[in-house]
Design a protein around this motif. Structure first.
Motif, mmCIF file in Angstrom:
data_model
loop_
_atom_site.group_PDB
_atom_site.id
_atom_site.type_symbol
_atom_site.label_atom_id
_atom_site.label_comp_id
_atom_site.label_asym_id
_atom_site.label_seq_id
_atom_site.Cartn_x
_atom_site.Cartn_y
_atom_site.Cartn_z
ATOM 1 N N LEU A 117 -1.183 13.417 -6.726
ATOM 2 C CA LEU A 117 -1.719 13.294 -5.379
ATOM 3 C C LEU A 117 -2.229 11.876 -5.192
ATOM 4 O O LEU A 117 -2.997 11.375 -6.013
ATOM 5 C CB LEU A 117 -2.860 14.306 -5.211
ATOM 6 C CG LEU A 117 -3.415 14.573 -3.822
ATOM 7 C CD1 LEU A 117 -2.359 15.177 -2.922
ATOM 8 C CD2 LEU A 117 -4.611 15.511 -3.928
ATOM 9 N N GLN A 167 -13.690 14.792 5.047
ATOM 10 C CA GLN A 167 -14.872 14.665 4.189
ATOM 11 C C GLN A 167 -16.085 14.590 5.110
ATOM 12 O O GLN A 167 -16.254 13.638 5.861
ATOM 13 C CB GLN A 167 -14.785 13.414 3.325
ATOM 14 C CG GLN A 167 -15.940 13.284 2.346
ATOM 15 C CD GLN A 167 -15.850 11.997 1.546
ATOM 16 O OE1 GLN A 167 -15.610 10.926 2.085
ATOM 17 N NE2 GLN A 167 -16.047 12.102 0.238
ATOM 18 N N LEU A 201 -0.129 18.364 -7.894
ATOM 19 C CA LEU A 201 -1.388 17.746 -7.503
ATOM 20 C C LEU A 201 -1.816 16.622 -8.434
ATOM 21 O O LEU A 201 -2.635 15.795 -8.059
ATOM 22 C CB LEU A 201 -2.470 18.828 -7.422
ATOM 23 C CG LEU A 201 -2.152 19.893 -6.375
ATOM 24 C CD1 LEU A 201 -3.114 21.056 -6.479
ATOM 25 C CD2 LEU A 201 -2.167 19.297 -4.981
ATOM 26 N N GLU A 202 -1.289 16.596 -9.661
ATOM 27 C CA GLU A 202 -1.678 15.507 -10.552
ATOM 28 C C GLU A 202 -1.116 14.179 -10.057
ATOM 29 O O GLU A 202 -1.523 13.132 -10.520
ATOM 30 C CB GLU A 202 -1.230 15.793 -11.992
ATOM 31 C CG GLU A 202 0.261 15.795 -12.210
ATOM 32 C CD GLU A 202 0.894 17.136 -11.957
ATOM 33 O OE1 GLU A 202 0.274 17.968 -11.269
ATOM 34 O OE2 GLU A 202 2.026 17.336 -12.430
ATOM 35 N N THR A 224 0.830 -1.205 0.000
ATOM 36 C CA THR A 224 0.000 0.000 0.000
ATOM 37 C C THR A 224 0.858 1.245 0.000
ATOM 38 O O THR A 224 1.782 1.374 0.793
ATOM 39 C CB THR A 224 -0.892 0.001 1.255
ATOM 40 O OG1 THR A 224 -1.566 -1.242 1.332
ATOM 41 C CG2 THR A 224 -1.904 1.118 1.184
ATOM 42 N N GLY A 264 2.043 21.181 -4.436
ATOM 43 C CA GLY A 264 1.545 21.733 -5.685
ATOM 44 C C GLY A 264 1.558 20.755 -6.849
ATOM 45 O O GLY A 264 0.956 21.014 -7.889
ATOM 46 N N PHE A 292 -9.116 11.690 5.292
ATOM 47 C CA PHE A 292 -8.228 11.119 4.284
ATOM 48 C C PHE A 292 -6.838 11.711 4.415
ATOM 49 O O PHE A 292 -6.667 12.923 4.492
ATOM 50 C CB PHE A 292 -8.738 11.428 2.866
ATOM 51 C CG PHE A 292 -9.945 10.648 2.469
ATOM 52 C CD1 PHE A 292 -11.212 11.201 2.564
ATOM 53 C CD2 PHE A 292 -9.826 9.354 1.971
ATOM 54 C CE1 PHE A 292 -12.337 10.486 2.191
ATOM 55 C CE2 PHE A 292 -10.944 8.632 1.584
ATOM 56 C CZ PHE A 292 -12.199 9.203 1.701
ATOM 57 N N VAL A 310 -0.148 4.647 0.417
ATOM 58 C CA VAL A 310 -0.520 5.527 1.519
ATOM 59 C C VAL A 310 -1.457 4.727 2.418
ATOM 60 O O VAL A 310 -2.540 4.348 1.995
ATOM 61 C CB VAL A 310 -1.226 6.813 1.033
ATOM 62 C CG1 VAL A 310 -1.607 7.686 2.225
ATOM 63 C CG2 VAL A 310 -0.333 7.580 0.069
ATOM 64 N N PHE A 361 -4.050 9.215 -2.509
ATOM 65 C CA PHE A 361 -4.852 9.196 -1.295
ATOM 66 C C PHE A 361 -4.765 7.871 -0.550
ATOM 67 O O PHE A 361 -4.615 6.803 -1.158
ATOM 68 C CB PHE A 361 -6.332 9.442 -1.618
ATOM 69 C CG PHE A 361 -6.655 10.881 -1.890
ATOM 70 C CD1 PHE A 361 -6.510 11.420 -3.157
ATOM 71 C CD2 PHE A 361 -7.117 11.707 -0.868
ATOM 72 C CE1 PHE A 361 -6.810 12.751 -3.407
ATOM 73 C CE2 PHE A 361 -7.421 13.037 -1.111
ATOM 74 C CZ PHE A 361 -7.260 13.558 -2.380
ATOM 75 N N GLY A 362 -4.908 7.947 0.752
ATOM 76 C CA GLY A 362 -5.157 6.754 1.556
ATOM 77 C C GLY A 362 -6.618 6.370 1.433
ATOM 78 O O GLY A 362 -7.412 7.073 0.786
ATOM 79 N N SER A 363 -6.989 5.266 2.050
ATOM 80 C CA SER A 363 -8.355 4.754 1.895
ATOM 81 C C SER A 363 -9.331 5.356 2.897
ATOM 82 O O SER A 363 -10.516 5.042 2.874
ATOM 83 C CB SER A 363 -8.353 3.230 1.990
ATOM 84 O OG SER A 363 -7.706 2.840 3.177
ATOM 85 N N TYR A 365 -7.153 15.555 4.845
ATOM 86 C CA TYR A 365 -8.415 16.086 4.359
ATOM 87 C C TYR A 365 -9.543 15.561 5.239
ATOM 88 O O TYR A 365 -9.486 14.442 5.746
ATOM 89 C CB TYR A 365 -8.712 15.600 2.930
ATOM 90 C CG TYR A 365 -7.938 16.287 1.848
ATOM 91 C CD1 TYR A 365 -6.686 15.828 1.454
ATOM 92 C CD2 TYR A 365 -8.478 17.377 1.185
ATOM 93 C CE1 TYR A 365 -5.988 16.450 0.438
ATOM 94 C CE2 TYR A 365 -7.788 18.008 0.160
ATOM 95 C CZ TYR A 365 -6.545 17.532 -0.209
ATOM 96 O OH TYR A 365 -5.865 18.153 -1.223
ATOM 97 N N LEU A 376 -14.980 17.605 0.522
ATOM 98 C CA LEU A 376 -13.600 17.342 0.920
ATOM 99 C C LEU A 376 -12.943 18.677 1.209
ATOM 100 O O LEU A 376 -12.957 19.571 0.368
ATOM 101 C CB LEU A 376 -12.837 16.666 -0.201
ATOM 102 C CG LEU A 376 -12.804 15.156 -0.224
ATOM 103 C CD1 LEU A 376 -12.357 14.671 -1.575
ATOM 104 C CD2 LEU A 376 -11.885 14.622 0.853
ATOM 105 N N SER A 411 -1.202 20.531 5.656
ATOM 106 C CA SER A 411 -0.251 19.975 4.715
ATOM 107 C C SER A 411 1.147 20.172 5.278
ATOM 108 O O SER A 411 1.469 21.240 5.819
ATOM 109 C CB SER A 411 -0.388 20.674 3.353
ATOM 110 O OG SER A 411 0.585 20.186 2.474
ATOM 111 N N TYR A 450 -0.773 15.350 3.397
ATOM 112 C CA TYR A 450 -1.965 16.157 3.643
ATOM 113 C C TYR A 450 -2.951 15.387 4.521
ATOM 114 O O TYR A 450 -3.006 14.157 4.485
ATOM 115 C CB TYR A 450 -2.700 16.446 2.320
ATOM 116 C CG TYR A 450 -1.852 16.979 1.193
ATOM 117 C CD1 TYR A 450 -1.062 16.126 0.426
ATOM 118 C CD2 TYR A 450 -1.868 18.332 0.863
ATOM 119 C CE1 TYR A 450 -0.300 16.602 -0.632
ATOM 120 C CE2 TYR A 450 -1.104 18.818 -0.196
ATOM 121 C CZ TYR A 450 -0.327 17.943 -0.937
ATOM 122 O OH TYR A 450 0.420 18.428 -1.983
#
Lengths: 114, 110
Positions: free
Chosen positions: A103, A37, A100-101, A2, A98, A90, A4, A105-107, A35, A43, A48, A33
């Motif tokens: 980025l 939700q 960001l493309e 895994t 920056g 998250f 993240v 995420f964890g689950s 986040y 979100l 960060s 980061y």
């Protein structure tokens, strides 16, 4: 393997308790980061860190304290939990701030405060 | 104010039908727009971004600066497209952090 990982996946606790959520990334990314939700699926960024340094600190109650012991870890500690803290949290990482493309995420950690 | 609006919380279409998930934004400068997708029991992941101008899994999205929109389209929906879709933007005014829409749940009926 895994990339993240967040623990725990689910967290059910009473109001007033203190809890922590852990996050680790093995991607070699510099930036991590947190986040939140909410129940309406919005979100919102909370914090960060870039290379263990705090770079984003949105308007979040100071009961929330992030800690980054090294650039692969960003933990979230929450004091005196309130009902409104119930949400999915998250963790994410990116190679640099920056970028960001890329980025990743964890689950998510579903926190329920009773 | 910087804002991303996804007007539909839920969109349900039949398999084989065209799909359009709407996204409108409010931003003073030149944003970068993204679509993220979250399939059931999977993590949130990038689907596409306007700069790359590519088609991913049959989806395309065109940035319309006049209408400030970045709608996601697919001509023929498939059942595996069922997921939660988020539109997001980033730019200098947001300190290059992502500003997210509320998400649209897409259900493809067999």
């Amino acid at each position: 393997d895994t990339a993240v990982s967040q623990t725990p996946k689910y967290l059910v606790t009473q109001m007033g308790n203190d809890k922590s959520i852990k996050c680790e990334q093995n991607l070699g990314h510099d930036t991590m980061y947190w986040y939140k939700q909410d129940s309406k699926k919005f979100l919102k960024i909370m914090f960060s860190y870039n290379n263990k340094e705090l770079i984003i600190n949105e308007t979040v109650p100071n009961r929330f304290s992030p800690k980054s012991p090294d650039k692969a870890h960003l933990n979230l500690h929450i004091n005196s939990l309130e009902l409104g803290d119930s949400a999915v949290y998250f963790c994410a990482s990116s190679p640099s701030a920056g970028l960001l493309e890329k980025l990743f995420f964890g689950s998510g950690t579903q926190l329920s405060v009773l | 104010a910087q804002r991303v609006t996804q007007p539909e919380k839920l969109l349900s279409v039949f398999k084989g039908a065209p799909v359009e998930l709407k996204c409108n934004y409010s931003y003073s400068g030149s944003p970068e727009l993204f679509w993220y997708v979250q399939y059931s029991r999977q993590r949130l992941q990038l689907l596409l971004r306007h700069i790359s101008r590519e088609s991913i899994k049959g989806f395309t999205a065109d940035l319309n600066k006049g209408e400030t929109s970045f709608h996601l389209k697919k001509p023929f929906a498939q059942e595996e497209d069922s997921a939660m879709y988020y539109c997001a933007l980033s730019g200098r005014d947001s300190n290059y952090q992502l500003i997210w829409g509320a998400g649209t749940k897409l259900i493809i009926k067999p």
